[in-house]
Enzyme design. Structure first.
Site, PDB file in Angstrom:
ATOM      1  N   SER A  22      -9.716  -0.930   7.205  1.00 37.79           N
ATOM      2  CA  SER A  22      -9.193  -0.731   5.849  1.00 37.79           C
ATOM      3  C   SER A  22      -8.511  -1.918   5.203  1.00 37.79           C
ATOM      4  CB  SER A  22      -8.232   0.453   5.819  1.00 37.79           C
ATOM      5  OG  SER A  22      -8.974   1.631   5.735  1.00 37.79           O
ATOM      6  N   SER A  34      -9.726   1.551   3.089  1.00 33.03           N
ATOM      7  CA  SER A  34      -8.914   2.361   2.210  1.00 33.03           C
ATOM      8  C   SER A  34      -7.873   1.578   1.404  1.00 33.03           C
ATOM      9  CB  SER A  34      -8.183   3.443   3.009  1.00 33.03           C
ATOM     10  OG  SER A  34      -7.300   2.845   3.949  1.00 33.03           O
ATOM     11  N   LYS A  62       0.847  -1.207   0.000  1.00 36.26           N
ATOM     12  CA  LYS A  62       0.000   0.000   0.000  1.00 36.26           C
ATOM     13  C   LYS A  62       0.875   1.246   0.000  1.00 36.26           C
ATOM     14  CE  LYS A  62      -3.933   1.831   2.736  1.00 36.26           C
ATOM     15  NZ  LYS A  62      -4.758   1.601   3.949  1.00 36.26           N
TER      16      LYS A  62
HETATM   17  N1  GLN Z   1     -13.160   3.631   6.941  1.00 40.14           N
HETATM   18  C1  GLN Z   1     -12.397   4.046   8.060  1.00 40.14           C
HETATM   19  C2  GLN Z   1     -12.035   5.501   7.949  1.00 40.14           C
HETATM   20  O1  GLN Z   1     -12.340   6.070   6.940  1.00 40.14           O
HETATM   21  C3  GLN Z   1     -11.186   3.195   8.237  1.00 40.14           C
HETATM   22  C4  GLN Z   1     -10.008   3.600   7.475  1.00 40.14           C
HETATM   23  C5  GLN Z   1      -8.798   2.780   7.745  1.00 40.14           C
HETATM   24  O2  GLN Z   1      -8.887   1.714   8.380  1.00 40.14           O
HETATM   25  N2  GLN Z   1      -7.645   3.285   7.348  1.00 40.14           N
HETATM   26  O3  GLN Z   1     -11.476   6.082   8.834  1.00 40.14           O
END
Ligand code: GLN
Length: 475
Positions: A172, A148, A73
């Site tokens: 994410s 994400s 990532k």
């Molecule tokens: N969907 C969550 C957020 O937008 C989790 C994001 C993540 O785990 N990086 O904060």
């Protein structure tokens, strides 16, 4: 082939790293329209693969990921290529050091073929908030790939790489895995070093694996786990072989099913799939028990206060002085700050910074941030109580099948609510894994298994049983 078989083939010379890396690069090219990768290291990756093959031919024993291609990532820093966090802010950023996980991958002779797309600074659940374009779901181009870490999930789902790394602050890794029909795992907080993971919310962030199978995910976690002098929150716990118990089954294992996770808001198809799996697990000799998580409903609110508070602090470093783009026609230091941040951050990141700054500000701190910390404690206690009576907690990963693209654009709250089943795991610092269950059209239902801190070995064991019972194998 699974990872172990691929590694054996390379080690025995039946296939070469160069061959696998070339195939990987070809698949990346063929699936370019999905926008899963932000950068691809063609030349460097091939050079590395050749060097690995050469070492093997000279009789050298290769590392545990002997020449396997993989994706990382783009919020995990690497010296090779850029690390952008899918933000304009860092579009030209080259790290001068490797994240600990990247060092470990190199040490295991893995070959990083590219860096994957994400919601800007990992803030989002759909990869639509990337400054460099949305990633498409290969199962159905009209729905989100999740986020994400959408790029890493898609990279594995297309078969361009057998494994990938993502990061998980509130879901994410697990959510995009669920959306793309692959396995995604968030380790216990502290299991994997965060050194070199660009910080979003430091008390929640954790790096973890994506794979086509549970065993492959466990195999990758073996490589990247362990205490690290560069990350004081990394845990001194010994790292067992996470694949050791993988085929032991669920006979006698107790699964706690929180009643609060199966009520309103859960799509009938998700519930039906999970119910079917519960019946199968019971037939295999598992004990299924209802447990209670009375604070589930407060998880999203607490998470979005704590995560944004930490983000507002972590992101204050992007002020135009170091790392970032440098806007033109800056007249003084204040305008440098303003312009850099106005031009560099996208709208979701700005929203988070404002929210986080607000909940930490004098006068609101007690009402929001302190309160959220209390809820965090309550959620952790819910898990502790549940684990007194069960080995594993079983919940949905996502309330529904992946949303259509664009749904979250003007309704951030809708996106935030989709995190209901995943954020508690981060708030409590526990390991969680998402496993696909059943194919519905071109998409998959899924479930999440959660274990006590540092119980990864058992968690993989349970997840492998679910995988076997679901009959979904991508290899
Ligand atoms: N969907 C969550 C957020 O937008 C989790 C994001 C993540 O785990 N990086 O904060």
């Amino acid at each position: 082939m699974n990872l172990k078989q691929l590694v054996t083939q390379i080690k025995s010379g039946e296939t070469s790293s160069e061959n696998l890396v070339q195939t990987s690069l070809d698949t990346i090219k063929k699936t370019e329209n999905l926008n899963a990768y932000l950068s691809v290291n063609d030349e460097i990756a091939l050079e590395k693969a050749r060097a690995i093959d050469k070492r093997r031919s000279e009789g050298e024993e290769l590392g545990t990921l002997a020449g396997i291609p993989l994706a990382v990532k783009d919020n995990i820093v690497s010296r090779e290529g850029k690390t952008t966090c899918a933000s304009r802010m860092l579009e030209n950023f080259n790290s001068i050091y490797n994240a600990t996980v990247v060092e470990k991958l190199n040490g295991a002779d893995a070959v990083v073929v590219g860096k994957t797309n994400l919601d800007e600074f990992a803030m989002g659940s759909s990869t639509e908030f990337s400054a460099f374009g949305t990633t498409l779901n290969p199962l159905d181009n009209s729905v989100i790939p999740g986020g994400s870490s959408g790029g890493s999930a898609v990279a594995v789902a297309t078969g361009s790489v057998p494994i990938a790394l993502g990061s998980d602050t509130g879901g994410s890794i697990r959510q995009p895995a669920a959306c793309c029909g692959v396995v995604g795992m968030k380790p216990t907080y502290g299991r994997v070093s965060r050194y070199g993971l660009v910080a979003f919310a430091s008390s929640l962030d954790q790096i973890g694996p994506f794979a086509r199978t549970v065993e492959d995910a466990a195999y990758l976690l073996n490589v990247v786990s362990g205490e690290d002098a560069h990350d004081q929150t990394s845990a001194p716990q010994p790292v067992p072989d996470f694949t050791a118990s993988i085929s032991k089954g669920v006979q006698g294992m107790t699964f706690g099913v929180p009643k609060e996770c199966f009520g309103e808001g859960l799509a009938p198809c998700m519930k039906a799939s999970i119910d079917k799996m519960i019946t199968k697990l019971e037939k295999e000799g598992a004990v299924i028990k209802e447990v209670s998580m009375p604070h589930v409903d407060y998880g999203v609110s607490a998470y979005y206060i704590i995560a944004t508070a930490e983000a507002s602090s972590n992101l204050s470093r992007y002020d135009g002085v170091r790392y970032t783009i440098r806007p033109e026609s800056v007249t003084d230091i204040t305008s440098l700050y303003f312009k850099t941040r106005a031009e560099g951050f996208g709208k979701e990141v700005k929203r988070r910074i404002m929210l986080g700054t607000y909940v930490l500000s004098a006068g609101f701190y007690d009402a929001y941030y302190m309160q959220a910390q209390k809820v965090r404690r309550k959620i952790t206690e819910d898990y502790n109580t549940a684990f007194k009576g069960c080995d594993i907690v079983l919940t949905p990963t996502m309330p529904e099948l992946p949303e259509k693209l664009g749904e979250f654009e003007n309704d951030p709250l809708k996106a935030y609510l989709g995190d209901i089943y995943t954020v508690g795991v981060n708030l409590a610092g526990l390991p969680g894994i998402s496993v696909p269950l059943e194919q519905i059209g071109s998409l998959y239902t899924s479930l999440q298994l959660i274990g006590p801190a540092f119980s990864e070995e058992t968690l993989f064991q349970a997840a492998a049983a679910v995988e076997q019972l679901s009959g979904i194998t991508h290899t």
